[in-house]
Scaffold this motif. Structure first.
Motif, short mmCIF file in Angstrom:
data_model
loop_
_atom_site.label_atom_id
_atom_site.label_comp_id
_atom_site.label_asym_id
_atom_site.label_seq_id
_atom_site.Cartn_x
_atom_site.Cartn_y
_atom_site.Cartn_z
N ASN A 1 -0.70 -8.95 2.14
CA ASN A 1 0.76 -9.00 2.23
C ASN A 1 1.46 -8.12 1.21
OD1 ASN A 1 0.78 -10.81 4.41
ND2 ASN A 1 0.36 -12.47 3.00
N GLY A 2 0.78 -7.11 0.73
CA GLY A 2 1.39 -6.12 -0.16
C GLY A 2 1.14 -4.75 0.43
N VAL A 3 1.75 -3.75 -0.13
CA VAL A 3 1.59 -2.40 0.38
C VAL A 3 1.22 -1.48 -0.79
CG1 VAL A 3 2.78 -0.45 1.46
CG2 VAL A 3 3.31 -2.78 2.20
N LEU A 4 0.18 -0.69 -0.58
CA LEU A 4 -0.19 0.36 -1.52
C LEU A 4 0.25 1.67 -0.91
CD1 LEU A 4 -1.76 1.52 -3.95
CD2 LEU A 4 -3.80 1.45 -2.51
N HIS A 5 0.97 2.47 -1.67
CA HIS A 5 1.61 3.64 -1.08
C HIS A 5 1.36 4.90 -1.89
CE1 HIS A 5 4.65 6.31 0.42
NE2 HIS A 5 5.09 5.42 1.28
N ARG B 1 10.04 -9.68 -4.67
CA ARG B 1 9.32 -8.60 -4.00
C ARG B 1 9.74 -7.34 -4.72
NH1 ARG B 1 6.04 -11.96 -1.44
NH2 ARG B 1 7.05 -13.09 0.21
N GLU B 2 8.78 -6.61 -5.25
CA GLU B 2 9.17 -5.44 -6.02
C GLU B 2 8.16 -4.31 -5.90
OE1 GLU B 2 9.59 -6.64 -10.06
OE2 GLU B 2 7.45 -6.75 -10.41
N PRO C 1 -0.46 4.34 -12.35
CA PRO C 1 -1.47 5.39 -12.10
C PRO C 1 -2.56 4.86 -11.16
CG PRO C 1 -1.01 5.18 -14.45
CD PRO C 1 -0.35 4.02 -13.77
N SER C 2 -3.05 5.74 -10.30
CA SER C 2 -4.05 5.29 -9.31
C SER C 2 -5.31 4.73 -9.97
CB SER C 2 -4.41 6.44 -8.36
OG SER C 2 -4.86 7.56 -9.08
N PHE D 1 7.55 -7.19 1.48
CA PHE D 1 6.27 -6.79 0.90
C PHE D 1 6.44 -6.45 -0.58
CE2 PHE D 1 5.81 -5.62 5.36
CZ PHE D 1 4.56 -6.16 5.66
N GLY D 2 5.40 -6.74 -1.36
CA GLY D 2 5.30 -6.17 -2.69
C GLY D 2 4.68 -4.79 -2.51
N VAL D 3 5.08 -3.82 -3.31
CA VAL D 3 4.61 -2.45 -3.14
C VAL D 3 3.99 -1.95 -4.44
CG1 VAL D 3 5.29 -0.06 -2.69
CG2 VAL D 3 6.39 -1.93 -1.43
N THR D 4 2.80 -1.37 -4.33
CA THR D 4 2.21 -0.64 -5.43
C THR D 4 2.29 0.83 -5.08
OG1 THR D 4 0.69 -2.45 -5.93
CG2 THR D 4 0.14 -0.28 -6.82
#
Length: 93
Positions: free
Chosen positions: A14-18, A81-82, A87-88, A39-42
């Motif tokens: 339920n999160g997003v890596l972008h 949600r933030e 860094p990768s 969604f939470g976003v990284t």
């Protein structure tokens, strides 16, 4: 994992890596929209890019958006949600 154009989006519990290209357009909009959808976003801070503009270098645009997006968020259903810009190398899947 879903790839659309130059964007890579991974739904991680339920999160997003972008990460992606054209920081000031696709990356910015996708991150903000994902947060408003709950969604939470990284954001992989070193895995998106752009080209120089007449006013700013590509590196300056990326740095600006990393600072601008990091911590952007909303409260939904009593939960924050933030966007986190990191860094990768610090991202664990």
């Amino acid at each position: 994992m879903k790839q659309t154009s130059a964007l890579v989006i991974i739904d991680v519990q339920n999160g997003v890596l972008h990460g992606g290209c054209k920081t000031e357009l696709c990356v910015d909009t996708t991150c903000r929209r994902a947060v408003t959808l709950g969604f939470g976003v990284t954001l992989a801070a070193d895995a998106h890019g752009t080209s120089d503009s007449p006013a700013l270098t590509a590196a300056a645009i990326v740095a600006h958006h990393n600072r601008l997006l990091d911590g952007f968020g909303v409260m939904m259903d009593g939960r924050p949600r933030e966007i986190r810009a990191v860094p990768s190398a610090q991202i664990e899947l």
